[in-house]
Write an enzyme that holds these catalytic residues in place. Structure first.
Site, short mmCIF file in Angstrom:
data_model
loop_
_atom_site.label_atom_id
_atom_site.label_comp_id
_atom_site.label_asym_id
_atom_site.label_seq_id
_atom_site.Cartn_x
_atom_site.Cartn_y
_atom_site.Cartn_z
N ARG A 158 -4.10 2.54 17.21
CA ARG A 158 -4.88 1.87 16.32
C ARG A 158 -4.80 2.67 14.86
O ARG A 158 -4.20 3.82 15.19
CB ARG A 158 -6.39 1.75 16.49
CG ARG A 158 -7.27 0.42 15.92
CD ARG A 158 -6.83 -0.77 15.99
NE ARG A 158 -7.73 -1.72 15.80
CZ ARG A 158 -8.06 -2.15 14.44
NH1 ARG A 158 -7.11 -1.73 13.57
NH2 ARG A 158 -8.85 -3.00 13.94
N LYS A 159 -5.13 2.48 13.88
CA LYS A 159 -5.15 3.35 12.73
C LYS A 159 -5.81 4.45 12.91
O LYS A 159 -6.71 4.58 13.67
CB LYS A 159 -5.61 2.51 11.31
CG LYS A 159 -7.13 2.11 11.46
CD LYS A 159 -7.57 1.47 10.11
CE LYS A 159 -9.12 1.34 10.09
NZ LYS A 159 -9.32 0.59 8.74
N GLY A 183 -16.02 -7.55 1.90
CA GLY A 183 -15.95 -8.79 2.31
C GLY A 183 -16.16 -9.59 3.62
O GLY A 183 -16.31 -10.74 3.64
N CYS A 228 -14.07 -2.51 4.87
CA CYS A 228 -13.13 -1.63 4.15
C CYS A 228 -13.80 -1.13 2.82
O CYS A 228 -13.44 -0.07 2.37
CB CYS A 228 -11.93 -2.48 3.66
SG CYS A 228 -10.81 -3.46 4.92
N GLY A 229 -14.75 -1.70 2.46
CA GLY A 229 -15.76 -1.30 1.31
C GLY A 229 -16.67 -0.15 1.71
O GLY A 229 -17.38 0.32 1.02
N ARG A 272 0.92 -1.18 -0.06
CA ARG A 272 -0.01 -0.13 -0.02
C ARG A 272 0.74 1.24 0.10
O ARG A 272 1.57 1.43 0.72
CB ARG A 272 -0.76 0.14 0.99
CG ARG A 272 -1.76 1.14 1.32
CD ARG A 272 -2.57 1.18 2.68
NE ARG A 272 -3.47 0.07 2.74
CZ ARG A 272 -3.72 -0.46 3.69
NH1 ARG A 272 -3.41 -0.34 4.93
NH2 ARG A 272 -4.74 -1.51 3.36
#
Length: 583
Positions: free
Chosen positions: A243-244, A501, A506-507, A129
């Site tokens: 965390r992110k 998914g 993430c979508g 990424r």
């Protein structure tokens, strides 16, 4: 050293505005009084600087999650800053797997370098990424990435992500040192793009060329990215977050940047004749909880974008809990401290210890009708246009990337823009050349400037083709279901459909008009089969709203009639047979 930088105030557009109905903004359940009852010990920083890196103090290590233990055992950034990747790349996967520490390097620590091992579905292969602030890239960068993935055959491909970014697939470890050098040679980096780091800064995809923009977001997103990664050298100040963490800078009434789902969003606003930003904080998605960002009741002048970002990150780094990974995003800290308590911690970390209250002079027009960027549009620069292209579910092969680079060079300025909806824009096209560009064979097939009404809003995560966490295949299925639905019904206006998914979302299915979250459900034989939880009602823009579950556990084979039914019931679609009869 001061982090403040001088920006001139933007020239605001005086063009007529368009209107749509809006509803009141939802606020998250953060308790603004929570900080009053906190013990002073709770505000002690949980990390300390040791040998140039921030590490969790011994007294705060009880009950921490496994990822925190991995960080304590070995500093992940040393793989880059002390060149540990060179040694890793010389070893076979079998050798690396035989040792606990090096196996953790492969599966966890390399994510700090933007490398994600796909052990479950692609053993020995990595997704890489990148960092691409504001989604701006060049033809040279695109060609280089194409050259990397081409050598990996069927495993090699690229995806446009929902953070205006590139991800490339098929990478093998022995190639990584040379790839990192190649990235640097074209002005790219993958550093600090995964795990507990700041993700790609998002901005307006038509920044600087948009006749209606409020402010050009590119200088801000570039500075944020350079600051967070120390100009791609690595910045240990912000590599041990709980965390992110996501950030965006809003520059348009259209809110292409999706501020309501970011941990920190800069919202343009004037105050006492000065240009700057109101602040939203805490937006996030996770399997157990999803929240929209809420106002911090704070405003900063444009020159203080970096000091404010630094102060928020330090407050989160120092005070965020590190137990269950499902409860470590920044909103959980805001809940615990209360909005005022969190604000106070940010304020004390500002250079002068002061943080102005929010401004009432918000520059985003909340009645604005979101524009479509597909096709040809005039830029603010006379004689130039930008051309928006559909990139089906964000997936590209090496030849696609080379062709995009050629088109950018031939018709534009050698620049491409990526969008959070996984599409691509070619800017700076001489208006006399737009017709020739539209006649290019590449635009007559998949990469159309005029996608169908349902295809244009289609977004899909990686799915189980490459991602070990995904429960179902997403990209091809999203295309197939949409094609079949389009044969059944005619839709009067765009409907955004997102696929993810797994519950990690993430979508971003919760912001879609219709969202599909992968799950397992029962088949006719009683055995588990691929399914989806269906969400309806997500909205983006000033009247943002997260979608809610419409129906759980729908078999993927049963989705087409259900989607057609939802489109007719909720979005004014009509069956194709009826439409043909009326014609």
């Amino acid at each position: 050293m001061s982090l403040s930088l001088h920006f001139t105030a933007p020239l605001l557009s005086s063009k007529p505005k368009r209107s749509v109905l809006v509803s009141a903004q939802t606020t998250a359940p953060a308790d603004s009084t929570a900080s009053a009852s906190l013990d002073a010990d709770r505000l002690e920083p949980r990390v300390e600087l040791r040998d140039g890196f921030y590490i969790l103090k011994e007294k705060f290590r009880k009950g921490i999650n496994p990822q925190e233990k991995v960080k304590i055992e070995k500093e992940p950034m040393k793989l880059f800053m002390e060149n540990g990747i060179e040694e890793l790349a010389k070893k076979s996967m079998e050798e690396l797997d035989s040792d606990k520490s090096s196996k953790e390097d492969i599966d966890v620590r390399l994510k700090w370098l933007g490398l994600f091992h796909r052990r479950k579905h692609s053993y020995g292969k990595f997704m890489m990424r990148l960092k691409l602030p504001n989604g701006v890239t060049t033809s040279a960068q695109t060609r280089y990435l194409a050259s990397v993935i081409r050598k990996y055959g069927e495993d090699g491909c690229a995806d446009v992500t929902t953070r205006q970014n590139w991800q490339i697939r098929g990478v093998v470890l022995p190639d990584v040192p040379e790839i990192l050098k190649g990235l640097a040679s074209v002005g790219l980096t993958s550093l600090q793009s995964g795990m507990d780091n700041v993700r790609n800064p998002v901005g307006n995809p038509i920044a600087g060329i948009d006749p209606d923009e409020i402010v050009d977001t590119r200088p801000y997103t570039n500075l944020l990215s350079q600051f967070i990664t120390a100009n791609s050298r690595g910045n240990p100040d912000f590599t041990n977050l709980p965390r992110k963490w996501n950030v965006c800078v809003v520059g348009t009434h259209d809110l292409y940047e999706h501020p309501h789902i970011n941990d920190l969003a800069y919202m343009p606003a004037n105050k006492d004749g000065r240009f700057g930003f109101n602040l939203l904080v805490g937006g996030f998605f996770s399997p157990k909880r999803c929240e929209e960002a809420i106002p911090l009741d704070a405003w900063v002048p444009a020159d203080d974008v970096l000091p404010l970002c630094k102060a928020v990150l330090e407050a989160y780094r120092d005070l965020g809990t590190r137990g269950s990974r499902q409860k470590t995003r920044m909103m959980w800290l805001i809940d615990e401290l209360g909005v005022e308590g969190f604000r106070a911690e940010v304020e004390k970390r500002m250079p002068n210890g002061k943080l102005e209250r929010g401004s009432s002079e918000d520059l985003v027009n909340k009645q604005w009708e979101r524009r479509d960027y597909f096709g040809v549009h005039p830029q603010k620069q006379e004689g130039l246009s930008y051309v928006g292209l559909h990139c089906p579910v964000g997936r590209l092969q090496a030849d696609d990337m080379d062709e995009l680079a050629r088109l950018a060079d031939t018709y534009g300025s050698g620049e491409l823009r990526l969008t959070v909806e996984q599409n691509i824009i070619i800017p700076n096209v001489d208006s006399s050349k737009t017709e020739a560009l539209l006649q290019e064979p590449f635009l007559k097939n998949r990469f159309s400037p005029e996608p169908s009404i349902l295809m244009k809003g289609l977004v899909a995560c990686t799915g189980n083709q490459f991602c070990g966490q995904a429960i179902i295949e997403t990209k091809l299925r999203a295309l197939k279901v949409t094609e079949e639905v389009e044969r059944l019904v005619a839709v009067p206006k765009p409907v955004r459909m997102h696929w993810t998914g797994c519950p990690n979302t993430c979508g971003q299915v919760q912001v879609a008009d219709i969202g599909f979250m992968g799950c397992l459900t029962r088949g006719d034989s009683g055995k588990p089969v691929e399914g989806a939880d269906v969400y309806v009602g997500g909205r983006i823009g000033s009247d943002s709203h997260l979608g809610q579950i419409y129906k759980k556990g729908v078999r993927v084979t049963d989705l087409v009639p259900l989607v057609a039914e939802i489109l007719i019931k909720e979005f004014g679609a009509v069956p194709r047979e009826r439409e043909e009869n009326e014609d």
